[in-house]
Scaffold this active site. Sequence first.
Site, short mmCIF file in Angstrom:
data_model
loop_
_atom_site.label_atom_id
_atom_site.label_comp_id
_atom_site.label_asym_id
_atom_site.label_seq_id
_atom_site.Cartn_x
_atom_site.Cartn_y
_atom_site.Cartn_z
N ARG A 133 0.86 -1.08 0.10
CA ARG A 133 0.07 0.04 0.15
C ARG A 133 0.74 1.23 0.12
NH1 ARG A 133 -5.01 -1.88 4.33
NH2 ARG A 133 -5.35 -3.93 3.17
N ARG B 51 2.46 1.23 10.23
CA ARG B 51 1.87 1.65 8.98
C ARG B 51 2.93 1.50 7.93
NH1 ARG B 51 -2.77 4.11 8.13
NH2 ARG B 51 -3.00 4.48 10.34
N SER C 118 -10.07 -6.17 10.36
CA SER C 118 -11.33 -5.63 9.77
C SER C 118 -11.94 -6.59 8.91
CB SER C 118 -10.83 -4.32 8.95
OG SER C 118 -12.08 -3.51 8.67
N ARG D 91 0.89 -6.27 12.78
CA ARG D 91 0.22 -5.49 13.78
C ARG D 91 0.05 -6.50 15.10
NH1 ARG D 91 -3.60 -0.66 12.17
NH2 ARG D 91 -2.16 0.36 10.85
N GLU E 108 -6.38 -0.85 15.48
CA GLU E 108 -6.89 -1.85 14.60
C GLU E 108 -5.87 -2.99 14.16
OE1 GLU E 108 -8.14 -2.52 10.09
OE2 GLU E 108 -8.08 -0.40 10.93
#
Length: 420
Positions: free
Chosen positions: A260, A275, A350, A387, A347
């Site tokens: 990403r 991130r 999801s 994460r 988070e």
Amino acid sequence: MHDLKALRADPTAFDAALERRGLAPVGHKLVTDDEERRAALAALQDAQGARKVLAKEIGQGKKSGEDTSDLEARAVELRDEITRLEVHASTIEKNINDILMSLPNRLDPSVPDGKSEEDNVIVHYRGEKRDFPFAPKQHFELGEALGLMDFPTAAKLSGTRFVVLRGALARLERALGQFMLDTHTSEFGYHETSVPLLVNDEAMYGTDKLPKFAEDSFRTEDGRWLIPTAEVPLTATVMGEILPEKALPIRLTALSQCFRSEAGSAGRDVRGMLRQHQFTKCELVSIVAPEESEAEHERMTHAAETILERLGIAFRRVLLCAGDTGFGAAKTFDLEAWLPGQQAWREISSCSNTRDFQARRMKARYRSENGPAFVNTLNGSGLAVGRTLIALMETYQNEDGSIDVPEVLQPYMGHIKKIS
């Protein structure tokens, strides 16, 4: 993609759904445009029919030696009119489709109203926050002190938002991915799949990543895309298919690298691994009949929660509000892990139900009792490995900077109990 037939039946309800997401109404305009398109198509059919009749008259006239110049002039006029109507109908259809492709999914009625993550609803908490007798450190402080997490070398190789993991931390990352795959395949019936990391435009459009999220993804010079998540290739395996009903449900999982660009995230989570441009994720995808969609969403979210429970990481399930629900989702549960070093919930998974939104874009259907119908697709992280590594390091840290290895991971780690 939205159902134009349903939109025509109730444009007011369609606009109300857009309003929940803070978007301007377009339903009545789309219905008006569609009526103009259908009128153009009807006129096109009439013109084509008239041209066929005229062609016969011209042929008969020429056989009998009659002057057909007037008829031929009319045929030219009809040809031009047909071309004009074809272009007009095609232009309107393209405009309608462009608008529909740019609009997010309709929200499930159970999704709460709200504008941002501040309005999300906590469903439940699981696990206990660890009570530390010392000030817990963040993951990058722990990893760098151990000499097993190297950001400067990654920056030398690739720039910011990359990391090099070494030794026991590299093995721990691999162990987490294997543990997730083993759990999801052996206990929850997901079929392990190895997928391409490069996909075409059709796969990205079908899974609602294009055109809206083009800037969030990396594109190669030959026009393919590095996958932002294995959701794209896993879901797109049924693109263009009409599946037998007995094939459903289809449950797929893949452990893959994800890429990403993190466009728009400048200044956010700069330190550490939270991130990254490249990360590992265990993805879950389900393809089901519409009536099984809601139960499958709960089942998928439970599967992701099971990983956190067995790792002993405190977490909470959050139902996202209207303003925080993603573009393609009708309903989303986030799982947020407690990070002791940050003293914050972040988070880690999801899980989204897209209903038939992606299926319409992909033209993915199944043979129901009433004929071909669109499947429902769901996707979720089971979990984001990087994460999870962060949460594990911060949860299991010791005052001397060492990190305990959870019991369930020790068989994957050569039975070592501590990283020091």
